[in-house]
Design an enzyme around this catalytic site. Sequence first.
Site, PDB file in Angstrom:
ATOM      1  CE  LYS A  93       5.192 -17.106 -10.690  1.00  0.00           C
ATOM      2  NZ  LYS A  93       5.319 -16.838 -11.965  1.00  0.00           N
ATOM      3  CG  ASP A 174      12.511 -13.670 -12.840  1.00  0.00           C
ATOM      4  OD1 ASP A 174      12.019 -14.726 -13.166  1.00  0.00           O
ATOM      5  OD2 ASP A 174      12.522 -12.555 -13.491  1.00  0.00           O
TER       6      ASP A 174
END
Length: 324
Positions: A93, A174
């Site tokens: 991810k 992030d």
Amino acid sequence: MTSWGILGTGGIAAAMAADLQLHGHTVGAVGSRAPESAARFAAAHGIPRSHGSYEELVADPDVDVVYVATPHPQHAPNALLALAAGKHVLVEKPFTMNRAEAERIAYAATERGLVAMEAMWTRWLPHILRLHEVIADGTIGEVRTVVAHHAQRLSADPAGRMLDPALGGGALLDLGIYPVSFAWDVLGAPTAVQAASASTATGVDRQTAILLSHAGGAQSVLTCGLDARGSNDAVIVGTSGRIELDPFFFSPTSFRVLDSEDRLIERFEATVTGRGMQYQARAMERLIEVGGGEDPRMPLRQSVEIMGTLDAVRERIGLVYPGS
């Protein structure tokens, strides 16, 4: 037995390799753009084969599934490379840089009958599975609000990855991916997106606050930041009580269930061996064993839609990445 190939040799790749091996999964090969980096990684983790290019890794006949662990802008091209070679992919991810890239991965996987899944490891952790049971049995009533924070004090080096627009730097992709994905997991797709942000000198977001509206008037209040350590906890508020998740809410942790009078109903704690990334690996292998499909904890379509939510946040705060 499913054999894993690790694409990338950074910190998250090392964590995944360690959890895979700790829990009896087979890691057959690692690939890097630099042969010496791949060789060092293989030696450090006892991996039998190293490849000096991603093309060599995905062509390895003994690799069944590729774990894509490169920086965000490389997720889509690396995943598409592996899918074209007939390999299943577990992609770190955020799944991609934007929804358009996610759509391309979904299309390629579906066309080839392969499994593509986002490595949102949180979805399978014991405390997340239990809190869904608590919500489903009506203990806290109807969920009204999700509040989640993810803020770290990270490197201030302007040349580092976290501050580099070309590498997808900034707090949102992030760090913010965790609270956004958590809100999706609890309340589903947002019906409206609002956001505010402050930028770094390099042009990425330093901190971002997100307000999502959901069906039935529910709301998610989410924050992320990269230059100041936050509480990194989360709360799910219902009409009859709430669930308070301890830091770090997205890692193996504990939570409390309280009623509307603040009385303790349940304290959940679980012992997880390793970092907890093995659960997503098991989910991936189950899909491969049954010939494909999607895991209900992290459906491919939802990963695509979550990237759409992140695109909407970026539009609201004016965050633009090169070529994206």
